[in-house]
Design an enzyme around this catalytic site. Sequence first.
Site, PDB file in Angstrom:
ATOM      1  N   GLY A 125      38.945  48.183  26.902  1.00 18.21           N
ATOM      2  CA  GLY A 125      39.641  49.467  27.037  1.00 18.21           C
ATOM      3  C   GLY A 125      40.616  49.309  28.181  1.00 18.21           C
ATOM      4  CG  HIS A 126      43.018  46.485  28.366  1.00 22.54           C
ATOM      5  ND1 HIS A 126      43.520  45.353  27.791  1.00 22.54           N
ATOM      6  CD2 HIS A 126      41.768  46.157  28.772  1.00 22.54           C
ATOM      7  CE1 HIS A 126      42.616  44.389  27.847  1.00 22.54           C
ATOM      8  NE2 HIS A 126      41.542  44.857  28.425  1.00 22.54           N
ATOM      9  CE  LYS A 128      40.861  42.902  31.639  1.00 18.72           C
ATOM     10  NZ  LYS A 128      39.790  43.694  32.307  1.00 18.72           N
ATOM     11  CD  GLN A 135      36.083  41.596  26.795  1.00 15.60           C
ATOM     12  OE1 GLN A 135      36.581  40.609  26.289  1.00 15.60           O
ATOM     13  NE2 GLN A 135      36.299  42.786  26.294  1.00 15.60           N
ATOM     14  CG  ASP A 138      36.235  48.291  32.741  1.00 23.74           C
ATOM     15  OD1 ASP A 138      36.950  48.126  31.740  1.00 23.74           O
ATOM     16  OD2 ASP A 138      35.038  48.624  32.687  1.00 23.74           O
TER      17      ASP A 138
HETATM   18  P1  GDP Z   1      41.194  47.170  32.364  1.00 29.60           P
HETATM   19  O1  GDP Z   1      40.159  47.157  31.308  1.00 29.60           O
HETATM   20  O2  GDP Z   1      41.120  45.993  33.279  1.00 29.60           O
HETATM   21  O3  GDP Z   1      42.591  47.371  31.822  1.00 29.60           O
HETATM   22  O4  GDP Z   1      40.890  48.448  33.277  1.00 29.60           O
HETATM   23  P2  GDP Z   1      40.485  49.922  32.743  1.00 29.60           P
HETATM   24  O5  GDP Z   1      41.682  50.596  32.229  1.00 29.60           O
HETATM   25  O6  GDP Z   1      39.285  49.857  31.870  1.00 29.60           O
HETATM   26  O7  GDP Z   1      39.969  50.566  34.085  1.00 29.60           O
HETATM   27  C1  GDP Z   1      40.779  50.727  35.193  1.00 29.60           C
HETATM   28  C2  GDP Z   1      40.817  52.226  35.553  1.00 29.60           C
HETATM   29  O8  GDP Z   1      41.391  52.373  36.838  1.00 29.60           O
HETATM   30  C3  GDP Z   1      41.697  53.035  34.627  1.00 29.60           C
HETATM   31  O9  GDP Z   1      41.191  54.335  34.544  1.00 29.60           O
HETATM   32  C4  GDP Z   1      43.061  53.022  35.341  1.00 29.60           C
HETATM   33  O10 GDP Z   1      43.862  54.154  34.995  1.00 29.60           O
HETATM   34  C5  GDP Z   1      42.612  53.099  36.768  1.00 29.60           C
HETATM   35  N1  GDP Z   1      43.488  52.438  37.745  1.00 29.60           N
HETATM   36  C6  GDP Z   1      44.172  51.257  37.621  1.00 29.60           C
HETATM   37  N2  GDP Z   1      44.771  50.942  38.802  1.00 29.60           N
HETATM   38  C7  GDP Z   1      44.448  51.923  39.668  1.00 29.60           C
HETATM   39  C8  GDP Z   1      44.721  52.141  41.049  1.00 29.60           C
HETATM   40  O11 GDP Z   1      45.378  51.357  41.726  1.00 29.60           O
HETATM   41  N3  GDP Z   1      44.178  53.267  41.616  1.00 29.60           N
HETATM   42  C9  GDP Z   1      43.427  54.153  40.918  1.00 29.60           C
HETATM   43  N4  GDP Z   1      42.938  55.208  41.565  1.00 29.60           N
HETATM   44  N5  GDP Z   1      43.135  53.980  39.617  1.00 29.60           N
HETATM   45  C10 GDP Z   1      43.637  52.870  39.005  1.00 29.60           C
HETATM   46  P1  IMO Z   2      37.963  45.313  29.550  1.00 26.18           P
HETATM   47  O1  IMO Z   2      38.884  44.413  28.794  1.00 26.18           O
HETATM   48  C1  IMO Z   2      33.936  45.990  31.157  1.00 26.18           C
HETATM   49  C2  IMO Z   2      30.577  44.408  28.818  1.00 26.18           C
HETATM   50  C3  IMO Z   2      29.628  45.379  28.140  1.00 26.18           C
HETATM   51  C4  IMO Z   2      28.341  44.592  28.189  1.00 26.18           C
HETATM   52  C5  IMO Z   2      28.823  43.159  27.950  1.00 26.18           C
HETATM   53  C6  IMO Z   2      28.705  42.678  26.507  1.00 26.18           C
HETATM   54  O2  IMO Z   2      38.239  46.764  29.369  1.00 26.18           O
HETATM   55  O3  IMO Z   2      37.856  44.896  30.974  1.00 26.18           O
HETATM   56  P2  IMO Z   2      30.048  43.262  24.279  1.00 26.18           P
HETATM   57  O4  IMO Z   2      30.241  44.571  23.558  1.00 26.18           O
HETATM   58  O5  IMO Z   2      31.315  42.613  24.696  1.00 26.18           O
HETATM   59  O6  IMO Z   2      29.149  42.313  23.543  1.00 26.18           O
HETATM   60  O7  IMO Z   2      29.234  43.669  25.624  1.00 26.18           O
HETATM   61  O8  IMO Z   2      30.179  43.133  28.337  1.00 26.18           O
HETATM   62  N1  IMO Z   2      32.006  44.576  28.489  1.00 26.18           N
HETATM   63  C7  IMO Z   2      32.929  45.079  29.328  1.00 26.18           C
HETATM   64  N2  IMO Z   2      32.791  45.595  30.565  1.00 26.18           N
HETATM   65  N3  IMO Z   2      35.161  45.869  30.610  1.00 26.18           N
HETATM   66  C8  IMO Z   2      35.306  45.340  29.377  1.00 26.18           C
HETATM   67  O9  IMO Z   2      36.522  45.096  28.829  1.00 26.18           O
HETATM   68  C9  IMO Z   2      34.161  44.945  28.666  1.00 26.18           C
HETATM   69  N4  IMO Z   2      33.959  44.395  27.450  1.00 26.18           N
HETATM   70  C10 IMO Z   2      32.643  44.168  27.360  1.00 26.18           C
HETATM   71  O10 IMO Z   2      29.525  46.582  28.867  1.00 26.18           O
HETATM   72  O11 IMO Z   2      27.786  44.627  29.476  1.00 26.18           O
HETATM   73 MG    MG Z   3      38.628  48.342  30.574  1.00 26.95          MG
END
Ligand code: GDP
Ligand code: IMO
Ligand code: MG
Length: 446
Positions: free
Chosen positions: A43-44, A19, A227, A16
Amino acid sequence: MNRGRTAVIVGAQWGDEGKGKIVDVLTQTFSVVARYAGGHNAGHTVIINGKKFILQLVPGGILRPGCISVIGNGVVLDPLAFLKEVASLRDAGVQIDGNLFISNRAQVILPYHRMMELGAENAPGRVKIGTTSRGIGPAYEDKMGRRGLRVADLLDTALLRTHIENACREKNMIGHALFNSDPLDADKMFKEYSDAAQKIAPFVCDTALLLNQAIAEGKSVVFEGAQGTMLDIDHGTYPFVTSSSATSGGAVTGTGVPPTSIDTVIGITKAYCTRVGGGPFPSELLDEQGEDLRKRGNEFGAVTGRPRRTGWLDLPLLRYAGMINGISWLVVTKLDVLDHLTEIPVCVGYKIDGKATAEVPAQACGYEKIECLYRKMPGWATPTQDVRTLEGLPKPAREYLTFIEKETGARVGMISTGPDREQTILVPEFVSQLGLKEIKSPAARA
Ligand code: GDP
Ligand code: IMO
Ligand code: MG
């Protein structure tokens, strides 16, 4: 012809990190995005002109017309989740056909994987990982146990029937014996998955061949990690990890592209830290400051909605991520979330049993002994969301970034100051060193 440039995007923390947003910015210039690990546990989030997309299995390239997206062999694919995601992208007007490919060697997640995970997570005496309950771990177990079903087998109706019948018999017995699970109906499963197979068939090909040919033809490829480093099956905070190789090495085994074809590894880190699920988190904040970061950063899982745990930036872990992945460029996201602070603590070192150490523990219990050493950095207490150049950032913010560079030995190539595609600062050396001449910061385009 020169071969195409390639870069791996890897999470440098516990996932999270943002990416999805960064891959989306890079598709301004990269032609292909290849996902190499994980499944719909990811979840991207990508926000384009205020419109939000949450991608789970489909690589970020899908949102850029003309960009090719590849789901590599290292991914575990839930066919039903995939079809649902594709349907919702189509509803949003995204062009899918001809732009999206699935490896015929990717592993398939089936309902008994979720059944086994649910049982194991709640069984007495088992470590509760706090998984996403998507069947990810059991699907990788079957892959390594050489009893998994691959996408090519999903399309082979006779083989699919035999596989489901045998697997259901076995899993139902184990599930009943260990977890008292309700048995699954093999006939119903076969019907549902053979229907799904027909819908998936047009996307399936030998993606290793596709990717190696694309690179040979001069096309640039981003390998999209899911991840993060500390969730990697080998290098993360085991057993509180996911079940795949989330680190940069996974880009090679998870797509069939050789290590010699990888040019650059780009590590994504938040300006602070988060983690969702159980497991060690040395710089975690359990007080109102942690709650404040969670609120300001909107730190709730993109897919599960679970609150993310929050803490200060952890430089020993970032150095470790740099070593494991070979990170030469860092992207720092969510800098804006720290905008209100007048001082920002950063973990600069660990002490274990009173002694400073550069080592990251191999055991989860080892993390409990860590004492984080903090340095307080001056905050900037100024909004940064609309800044588009490095020079436009307040001086303490630039110093914060320079400090990260000095402490990790990696350069900061991009800074994100908001969730939207436009809220991004590109460092000119990053653009030129990656050979991304045509990529521009939003302000530079105006
Ligand atoms: P990922 O799994 O690495 O793609 O990241 P996620 O999408 O799960 O989580 C990142 C969260 O931060 C999302 O809600 C994005 O919309 C938000 N986000 C990404 N970059 C920024 C930033 O520079 N500032 C803020 N405030 N939010 C951001
Ligand atoms: P992105 O790509 C954050 C965490 C779960 C749990 C552990 C194992 O959005 O960054 P799993 O279901 O993979 O067997 O769970 O890994 N986890 C993540 N945490 N971002 C993710 O993906 C994750 N994918 C799995 O919360 O702790
Ligand atoms: Mg994510």
